[in-house]
Design a protein around this motif. Structure first.
Motif, short mmCIF file in Angstrom:
data_model
loop_
_atom_site.label_atom_id
_atom_site.label_comp_id
_atom_site.label_asym_id
_atom_site.label_seq_id
_atom_site.Cartn_x
_atom_site.Cartn_y
_atom_site.Cartn_z
N THR A 52 0.83 -1.19 0.00
CA THR A 52 0.00 0.00 0.00
C THR A 52 0.88 1.25 0.00
N TYR A 53 1.72 1.41 1.03
CA TYR A 53 2.66 2.51 1.10
C TYR A 53 4.07 1.93 1.14
N THR A 54 4.99 2.56 0.44
CA THR A 54 6.33 2.01 0.31
C THR A 54 7.38 3.05 0.65
N LEU A 55 8.41 2.62 1.39
CA LEU A 55 9.60 3.41 1.66
C LEU A 55 10.81 2.54 1.36
N VAL A 56 11.86 3.14 0.88
CA VAL A 56 13.10 2.42 0.59
C VAL A 56 14.25 3.12 1.32
N ILE A 57 15.03 2.35 2.06
CA ILE A 57 16.18 2.92 2.78
C ILE A 57 17.46 2.35 2.18
N GLU A 58 18.29 3.26 1.69
CA GLU A 58 19.58 2.89 1.13
C GLU A 58 20.65 3.72 1.84
N SER A 59 21.51 3.06 2.56
CA SER A 59 22.56 3.75 3.31
C SER A 59 21.93 4.79 4.22
N ASP A 60 22.31 6.07 4.08
CA ASP A 60 21.76 7.09 4.97
C ASP A 60 20.62 7.87 4.33
N LEU A 61 20.10 7.37 3.18
CA LEU A 61 19.01 8.05 2.48
C LEU A 61 17.71 7.26 2.55
N LYS A 63 14.24 6.90 0.64
CA LYS A 63 13.66 7.21 -0.67
C LYS A 63 12.17 6.90 -0.67
N ILE A 64 11.41 7.80 -1.29
CA ILE A 64 9.95 7.63 -1.39
C ILE A 64 9.62 7.40 -2.86
N PRO A 65 9.33 6.16 -3.25
CA PRO A 65 9.02 5.87 -4.66
C PRO A 65 7.71 6.53 -5.08
#
Length: 510
Positions: A52-61, A63-65
């Protein structure tokens, strides 16, 4: 969505690298019961099942697709931001629509102004800001969105279109450009610019897209193609629509996206009805209703019942009288939600349709008078909302059908149904001027048919009515080129001339 369904599918999914998952898990479990609504998954599994809602965490960032599933308003949050626990929790509660908790975690961060902006779009809250020029994709897209939804001043549609097109040029990927083009196509569709909406979607679909983006665009394309359907049906366009509908429906079924499946089934019902495949259409609408009922989507379930009533009513009027009562029952179910107090326009529309069905309801003779009374009451309910001064077009349509109903009612003891029918036809004709040639021609033919049956004094010729009928019959060929309608008008003229000859002969012999 039902509470059971919410527990089944986590509302927020966080994708992260393996080394970050323990830290994120600790943050989530630090808030009581939050883990019930959040799932943490490996970044390698993105796109393997619906979220439904997605967040992506890469290293110290963080990201909101792009959210193609309409879970969020189309106002874009920053596509990436340096993250910490407060930002993560604040965003999660923003997604969960807990604005107070979101504010508690975010109010000291500059990110909060972005969340606040998205909420303004979500709740249709106006801004007191102008739309400054921008050179970035996100800002330009968001300016277009704020103008589109009337939340900031603009100079008109041309300026909104200009901002959308500028955002497309500034997009850093085909997916971003397609996301903006989808919003542009929705605006064009709302403005009745069907050709332009179709072109925007075609352009978006040519880009490199994820499956989610591709089928989100297909959903809008279905709406555009349905707007292009008319009578007579363009069979090539109809086949194209059926193919896209089936392809899109299959995809969303595979993704367990119940809402999209249900909405597509409503569209499939309409398409099958236009093709006069009523049994197929009934299967689609039953499935849609079952989905909406199971998911607790009360208004959509009522909408399905309304569409089922329309389907069964059409089927009944096409030589299958056994469907009259099921059609009425479907409309009555819809009225449990679309009441006079909460949805007066929909309530009036349903009453209009019920008036037509009650007038044609097959039953034994002694009950026909009861159905006539119920029919008249339904029409009056519809007219109490669609008043002549405020809704002239709808008023004329109801009057025309009310008059048609009077011609089907059993004879009244103290009044002439044909006289009442002529009154309502005349009311319709006051609105259905030559600006509406087809609608006016239909009502004129109905009026002529009723006029032959109005009681006359057998000892005298009603010259006023005769002249009135001649005038109306002559007008029809000037309005339309439809062969059947023109021939009907000619038949009336010939019968009127024959009547005149008979009267003149009788007068000469008197």
């Amino acid at each position: 969505m039902s509470e059971e369904r919410k527990r089944e599918l986590p509302m927020v999914t966080i994708f992260a690298t393996t080394d970050q998952i323990p830290t994120i898990h600790q943050i989530i479990t630090g808030v009581p019961r939050l883990e019930e609504l959040v799932e943490i998954r490996s970044k390698d599994t993105i796109g393997t099942k619906p979220e439904t809602y997605t967040l992506v965490i890469e290293s110290d960032l963080l990201k909101i697709p792009l959210h193609w599933n309409n879970a969020l308003p189309p106002y874009l949050l920053p596509l990436e931001w340096e993250w910490d626990a407060n930002l993560l929790l604040g965003l999660i509660f923003h997604f969960l629509e807990n604005d107070q908790k979101s504010w508690e975690y975010l109010h000291e961060s500059s990110f909060y102004s972005e969340v606040e902006a998205q909420n303004k779009v979500k709740y249709s809250l106006k801004w007191d800001k102008q739309a400054p020029e921008s050179s970035t994709y996100r800002d330009t897209h968001n300016q277009a969105i704020l103008m589109h939804y009337g939340l900031i001043p603009c100079e008109g549609l041309a300026q909104i279109y200009e901002r959308y097109h500028k955002a497309v040029k500034l997009a850093s990927s085909g997916e971003e450009a397609a996301f903006t083009l989808r919003e542009l196509s929705i605006l064009q569709l709302d403005q009745g610019q069907i050709k332009e909406a179709s072109q925007s979607l075609a352009r978006a679909l040519e880009m490199a897209l994820s499956d989610e983006a591709y089928f989100a665009l297909r959903l809008i394309q279905v709406k555009v193609l349905m707007q292009q359907l008319g009578i007579p049906l363009d069979m090539q366009r109809l086949d194209q629509l059926k193919q896209i509908l089936w392809e899109t429906l299959t995809y969303y079924e595979s993704q367990n996206r119940s809402l999209q499946v249900g909405l597509l089934l409503l569209d499939a019902t309409q398409v099958a009805s236009l093709s006069e495949s009523y049994a197929e259409a009934l299967g689609y609408i039953q499935r849609a209703y079952g989905i909406f009922e199971e998911e607790g989507m009360i208004e959509l379930a009522a909408q399905a019942m309304l569409q089922k009533g329309l389907l069964l009513g059409t089927w009944a009027q096409n030589g299958n009288p056994q469907f009259f009562k099921p059609a009425v029952e479907s409309y009555q179910k819809a009225l449990h939600v679309f009441s006079k107090e909460t949805q007066p326009a929909v309530f009036a529309d349903i009453q209009h349709k019920l008036g037509v069905l009650y007038a044609e309801m097959p039953d034994e003779h002694k009950k026909r008078g009861i159905w006539a009374g119920v029919s008249a009451a339904s029409f009056q309910e519809a007219l109490s909302f669609y008043q002549k001064e405020h809704y002239p077009y709808e008023y004329a349509s109801i009057c025309n059908n009310f008059a048609n109903a009077y011609l089907k009612f059993p004879p009244a003891i103290h009044s002439d149904n044909y006289v009442k029918a002529l009154h309502f036809y005349q009311e319709a004709l006051e609105i259905r001027t030559p600006k509406f040639p087809y609608e006016r021609a239909i009502t004129l033919l109905n009026y002529l048919e009723a006029s032959w049956n109005v009681g006359n004094d057998p000892s005298s010729f009603n010259s006023a009515r005769f002249d009135d009928m001649i005038q109306k019959a002559k007008e029809i060929p000037r309005l339309v080129e439809d062969e059947d309608m023109v021939n009907s008008a000619k038949t009336h003229m010939e019968n009127l001339k024959s009547l005149k000859l008979i009267v003149e002969k009788e007068e000469a012999n008197a």
